[in-house]
Design an enzyme around this catalytic site. Structure first.
Site, PDB file in Angstrom:
ATOM      1  N   CYS A   1      -4.110  13.492  12.808  1.00 39.98           N
ATOM      2  CA  CYS A   1      -4.768  12.186  12.755  1.00 39.98           C
ATOM      3  C   CYS A   1      -4.515  11.492  14.080  1.00 39.98           C
ATOM      4  O   CYS A   1      -3.860  12.032  14.958  1.00 39.98           O
ATOM      5  CB  CYS A   1      -4.252  11.356  11.583  1.00 39.98           C
TER       6      CYS A   1
ATOM      7  N   LYS B   1       0.838  -1.203   0.000  1.00 42.46           N
ATOM      8  CA  LYS B   1       0.000   0.000   0.000  1.00 42.46           C
ATOM      9  C   LYS B   1       0.872   1.251   0.000  1.00 42.46           C
ATOM     10  O   LYS B   1       0.647   2.194  -0.771  1.00 42.46           O
ATOM     11  CB  LYS B   1      -0.915   0.018   1.222  1.00 42.46           C
ATOM     12  N   ASN B   2       1.862   1.287   0.861  1.00 42.67           N
ATOM     13  CA  ASN B   2       2.686   2.482   1.003  1.00 42.67           C
ATOM     14  C   ASN B   2       3.551   2.743  -0.220  1.00 42.67           C
ATOM     15  O   ASN B   2       4.019   3.866  -0.419  1.00 42.67           O
ATOM     16  CB  ASN B   2       3.567   2.376   2.254  1.00 42.67           C
TER      17      ASN B   2
ATOM     18  N   ILE C   1       8.999   7.715  16.291  1.00 44.82           N
ATOM     19  CA  ILE C   1       8.602   8.321  15.028  1.00 44.82           C
ATOM     20  C   ILE C   1       7.362   9.196  15.185  1.00 44.82           C
ATOM     21  O   ILE C   1       7.347  10.357  14.772  1.00 44.82           O
ATOM     22  CB  ILE C   1       8.330   7.234  13.964  1.00 44.82           C
TER      23      ILE C   1
ATOM     24  N   ASP D   1       5.378   1.168  11.752  1.00 46.96           N
ATOM     25  CA  ASP D   1       4.126   0.537  11.334  1.00 46.96           C
ATOM     26  C   ASP D   1       3.991  -0.907  11.801  1.00 46.96           C
ATOM     27  O   ASP D   1       2.963  -1.541  11.550  1.00 46.96           O
ATOM     28  CB  ASP D   1       3.990   0.593   9.811  1.00 46.96           C
TER      29      ASP D   1
ATOM     30  N   ARG E   1       2.038  14.890  12.111  1.00 51.97           N
ATOM     31  CA  ARG E   1       2.753  14.636  10.866  1.00 51.97           C
ATOM     32  C   ARG E   1       2.701  15.855   9.937  1.00 51.97           C
ATOM     33  O   ARG E   1       2.072  15.848   8.898  1.00 51.97           O
ATOM     34  CB  ARG E   1       2.193  13.385  10.166  1.00 51.97           C
TER      35      ARG E   1
ATOM     36  N   ARG F   1      -8.403  -0.033   5.328  1.00 58.43           N
ATOM     37  CA  ARG F   1      -7.529   0.924   4.643  1.00 58.43           C
ATOM     38  C   ARG F   1      -6.213   0.277   4.218  1.00 58.43           C
ATOM     39  O   ARG F   1      -5.594   0.721   3.242  1.00 58.43           O
ATOM     40  CB  ARG F   1      -7.214   2.124   5.551  1.00 58.43           C
TER      41      ARG F   1
END
Length: 426
Positions: free
Chosen positions: A124, A22-23, A336, A314, A129, A406
């Site tokens: 978010c 996805k990324n 992060i 992640d 970010r 997602r």
């Protein structure tokens, strides 16, 4: 709203086919804005975020066609994207608010059209970010930028020009944005302290296939010599390393034995090292690799998230879910993103023993977890709760699974095929 019910206790055995990343797919799709020629992307996962990006690109003027793909199912996994003309240089709030990766259209639109108006993505669940590095890099390349009514308005009527830009901190999104913009800038652009994630390497290799002149791919210094136009290209998206690591941890928590088809260990060196330390065995196969629990024991291991090639942020939530069942204690430190421990209260509802100290969480393994009603707060938190549920006693019901959708393609189908007692409840 859909929910997912999981009854824990079953060992995962069999095989799981890892989807495309996805990324990696999202910036690759955006790269189609740089040219009026077609870009064909294979191995694209079908996810909510992919659908959102298609909607955004279509309103910019991109024609998107889907074809059955390579992943052994009927959903489309090959996309052909053609942007003959830019219909709009505005990325509206109602689309950008759904997915932060939407801000990646900023650089390509300015590079190709000399202007862009892109909504600020806002905050978010896992932190703000900010987009300040995206803006500073484009300003170094000659763009004038102002903020107007919640939008970033960028102008470069005479085109972008090559520049040297040093990222004050590593940023994946800003590296992707500036890398794409530099492909059409006049002269040479040098990006120092650039992010080195495999997804950026995948983007750079696709851009090179489109005719971009890029050196230093895979390093922290990218040198891009701008070209007048890019050509048509075909590119296959790399396997999703986060999905790969997620399923490896799901197998480990159930003491299972599963082959991850298309999985690549080389994209997960730091995570694999930590999992091996915890007692997980990895064996290369002709189609990917096999993951299994060694000798039945799962040991507590400390991790700290870092930019690539460090341990991925992640995978932090998933690793924490795994460590709730480890022998001893594990200290997990997040460097992060702020606010990325929102899954902790939900895990404790299932009986986990976790204490947060600032940016670190102390996880003490427990003999068993209990099924409970839990709520997803973000994408990776949602799948961490599914991992915990696989080893819990009784039923767990996961709410807000739109977060899960997602980033994970057919998760319940893939786990059920390996023996998990899992179902989606409409």
């Amino acid at each position: 709203m859909d929910r997912i019910r999981i009854r824990g206790g079953a060992q995962l055995k069999g095989s799981i086919r890892v989807s495309g990343s996805k990324n990696a797919s999202l910036p690759l799709m955006v790269a189609s804005l740089l040219t009026d020629q077609p870009l064909t992307l294979k191995n694209v996962p079908r996810l909510a975020d992919i659908d959102t990006m298609i909607k955004l690109l279509e309103q910019h003027g991109t024609e998107v066609s889907c074809a059955p793909g390579e992943n052994g199912h009927s959903r489309s996994t090959t996309l052909k994207l053609t942007t003959r003309d830019i219909a709009s240089t505005t990325a509206p709030y109602d689309i950008v608010r759904k997915m932060r990766a939407s801000v990646l259209v900023l650089g390509p639109l300015v590079a190709r059209c000399g202007e862009a108006r892109v909504s600020l993505p806002g905050g978010c669940a896992i932190g703000t970010r900010p987009v300040d590095l995206h803006i500073a890099g484009l300003q170094a390349m000659g763009a004038t930028i102002e903020l107007d009514g919640g939008y970033i308005v960028a102008r470069a009527p005479n085109g972008l020009r090559g520049a040297k830009y040093v990222f004050p901190k590593v940023s994946v999104g800003a590296t992707e944005n500036l890398l794409m913009a530099a492909c059409l800038a006049k002269g040479v652009t040098t990006l120092d302290n650039a992010a080195r994630e495999p997804e950026i390497t995948d983007l750079a290799e696709c851009l090179a296939a489109m005719g971009a002149n890029i050196t230093g791919i895979g390093t922290e210094t990218l040198r891009i010599e701008g070209v007048d136009r890019l050509r048509p290209a075909e590119h296959s998206v790399i396997p999703d390393r986060i999905e790969t690591g997620t399923y490896a941890m799901a197998v480990a928590v159930t003491a299972g034995d599963v082959e991850l088809i298309n999985g690549r260990i080389d994209l997960l060196d730091s995570a694999v090292a930590k999992l091996r330390e915890a007692g997980i065995e990895f064996t290369q196969t002709a189609s990917g690799f096999r993951v299994a629990r060694c000798n039945g024991a799962l040991h507590g291991v400390d991790v700290m998230t870092e930019p690539y090639p460090g341990f991925p942020t992640d995978l932090q939530a998933q690793f924490m879910a795994l460590m709730t069942r480890g022998e001893g204690a594990s200290m997990i430190t997040e460097t992060i993103f702020e606010n990325r421990f929102m899954h902790v209260p939900e895990l404790t509802r299932m009986g986990a023993n976790i204490n947060i100290h600032g940016a670190s969480a102390m996880v003490r393994g427990v003999s068993k977890l209990r099924g409970a009603e839990v709520m997803a707060t973000d994408l990776r938190a949602s799948v961490s709760l599914a991992i915990a549920a696989l080893s819990a006693t009784g039923d767990t019901v996961l709410h807000r699974v739109y977060h899960l959708d997602r980033g994970y393609e057919r998760l319940e189908e893939k786990l059920a095929a390996c023996g998990a007692d899992i179902e989606r409840v409409k």
